[in-house]
Scaffold this motif. Structure first.
Motif, short mmCIF file in Angstrom:
data_model
loop_
_atom_site.label_atom_id
_atom_site.label_comp_id
_atom_site.label_asym_id
_atom_site.label_seq_id
_atom_site.Cartn_x
_atom_site.Cartn_y
_atom_site.Cartn_z
N LYS A 122 -16.99 52.47 -19.74
CA LYS A 122 -16.93 51.47 -20.80
C LYS A 122 -17.62 50.19 -20.35
O LYS A 122 -17.51 49.76 -19.21
CB LYS A 122 -15.47 51.16 -21.17
N ASP A 123 -18.30 49.58 -21.28
CA ASP A 123 -18.98 48.33 -20.98
C ASP A 123 -18.03 47.19 -21.34
O ASP A 123 -17.79 46.93 -22.50
CB ASP A 123 -20.27 48.24 -21.79
N TYR A 124 -17.49 46.54 -20.34
CA TYR A 124 -16.51 45.50 -20.59
C TYR A 124 -17.14 44.16 -20.95
O TYR A 124 -16.47 43.25 -21.39
CB TYR A 124 -15.60 45.32 -19.37
N TYR A 125 -18.43 44.03 -20.74
CA TYR A 125 -19.09 42.78 -21.06
C TYR A 125 -19.79 42.90 -22.40
O TYR A 125 -20.23 43.96 -22.78
CB TYR A 125 -20.09 42.40 -19.96
N ARG A 126 -19.90 41.79 -23.06
CA ARG A 126 -20.59 41.80 -24.34
C ARG A 126 -22.08 41.93 -24.11
O ARG A 126 -22.58 41.65 -23.03
CB ARG A 126 -20.24 40.52 -25.10
N LYS A 127 -22.80 42.31 -25.12
CA LYS A 127 -24.24 42.46 -25.00
C LYS A 127 -24.90 41.11 -24.94
O LYS A 127 -24.39 40.11 -25.44
CB LYS A 127 -24.77 43.28 -26.17
N ASP B 33 -20.02 32.12 -13.35
CA ASP B 33 -21.13 32.79 -12.66
C ASP B 33 -22.42 31.97 -12.77
O ASP B 33 -23.18 31.84 -11.81
CB ASP B 33 -21.35 34.19 -13.23
N ILE B 34 -22.65 31.40 -13.94
CA ILE B 34 -23.84 30.57 -14.14
C ILE B 34 -23.76 29.32 -13.26
O ILE B 34 -24.73 28.93 -12.61
CB ILE B 34 -23.99 30.18 -15.62
N ASP B 35 -22.58 28.69 -13.21
CA ASP B 35 -22.41 27.50 -12.37
C ASP B 35 -22.62 27.83 -10.89
O ASP B 35 -23.25 27.05 -10.16
CB ASP B 35 -21.01 26.89 -12.57
N ASP B 36 -22.10 28.95 -10.45
CA ASP B 36 -22.28 29.35 -9.05
C ASP B 36 -23.76 29.59 -8.74
O ASP B 36 -24.22 29.36 -7.63
CB ASP B 36 -21.48 30.61 -8.73
N TRP B 37 -24.50 30.04 -9.70
CA TRP B 37 -25.92 30.32 -9.50
C TRP B 37 -26.72 29.04 -9.29
O TRP B 37 -27.62 28.98 -8.47
CB TRP B 37 -26.44 31.07 -10.73
N ARG C 153 -21.14 32.93 -27.55
CA ARG C 153 -21.01 32.00 -26.45
C ARG C 153 -20.62 32.72 -25.16
O ARG C 153 -19.97 33.76 -25.20
CB ARG C 153 -19.93 30.98 -26.78
N PRO C 154 -20.97 32.13 -24.02
CA PRO C 154 -20.56 32.74 -22.75
C PRO C 154 -19.04 32.65 -22.56
O PRO C 154 -18.41 31.68 -23.01
CB PRO C 154 -21.26 31.89 -21.68
N THR C 155 -18.48 33.63 -21.92
CA THR C 155 -17.05 33.59 -21.62
C THR C 155 -16.83 32.68 -20.42
O THR C 155 -17.78 32.20 -19.79
CB THR C 155 -16.53 35.00 -21.28
N LYS C 156 -15.58 32.44 -20.11
CA LYS C 156 -15.25 31.58 -18.98
C LYS C 156 -15.81 32.17 -17.68
O LYS C 156 -16.35 31.46 -16.83
CB LYS C 156 -13.74 31.44 -18.90
N LYS C 157 -15.71 33.46 -17.52
CA LYS C 157 -16.23 34.12 -16.32
C LYS C 157 -17.75 33.99 -16.26
O LYS C 157 -18.32 33.73 -15.20
CB LYS C 157 -15.82 35.60 -16.30
#
Length: 132
Positions: A96-101, A114-118, A106-110
């Motif tokens: 199952k794909d748990y992430y949206r396409k 991940d974007i901030d860490d990048w 909008r981006p989720t909190k997770k």
């Protein structure tokens, strides 16, 4: 006992109406035959239930008077589902794909973390030289 009531009693379906609907849609077979929800079942009948893309096979040992607790289910049925079917269920969980396409809302909190860490720069040893 009716087959829809039996499947509800042994906790294969959450409600009796869902069990009845499954019987009407042809997802339940008794001794290999498609049945109606009102079909009577007897001990030693073989029931096949298609649920969540898996064919569960069980043998009726006895009929309960009413819905029973989860720990007592094995008194009234014998599960003969092949292990390959259960392994298929495990593979379905992993596939199952748990992430949206991409691009759907909008981006989720997770995702945001991940974007901030990048983009956060990590301190290097060159920055420590400026303190001297």
């Amino acid at each position: 006992m009716r087959v829809d009531k039996y499947l509800w009693c042994i906790r294969y379906f959450k409600t009796r109406s869902i069990a009845t609907k499954a019987c009407k849609e042809g997802k339940v077979r008794v001794n290999g035959d498609l049945i109606k929800p009102s079909r009577e079942i007897y001990p030693m009948d073989k029931i096949t239930v298609r649920k969540n893309q898996v064919n569960y096979e069980l043998v009726v040992l006895d009929t309960p008077d009413n819905r029973i607790g989860a720990k007592l289910v094995d008194i009234y049925r014998k599960d003969t589902t092949p292990t390959e079917s259960l392994q298929k269920l495990d593979l379905l969980k992993y596939s199952k794909d748990y992430y949206r396409k991409k691009g759907t809302g909008r981006p989720t909190k997770k995702d945001r973390r991940d974007i901030d860490d990048w983009f956060i720069e990590k301190p290097t040893e060159d920055n420590d030289d400026s303190e001297e």
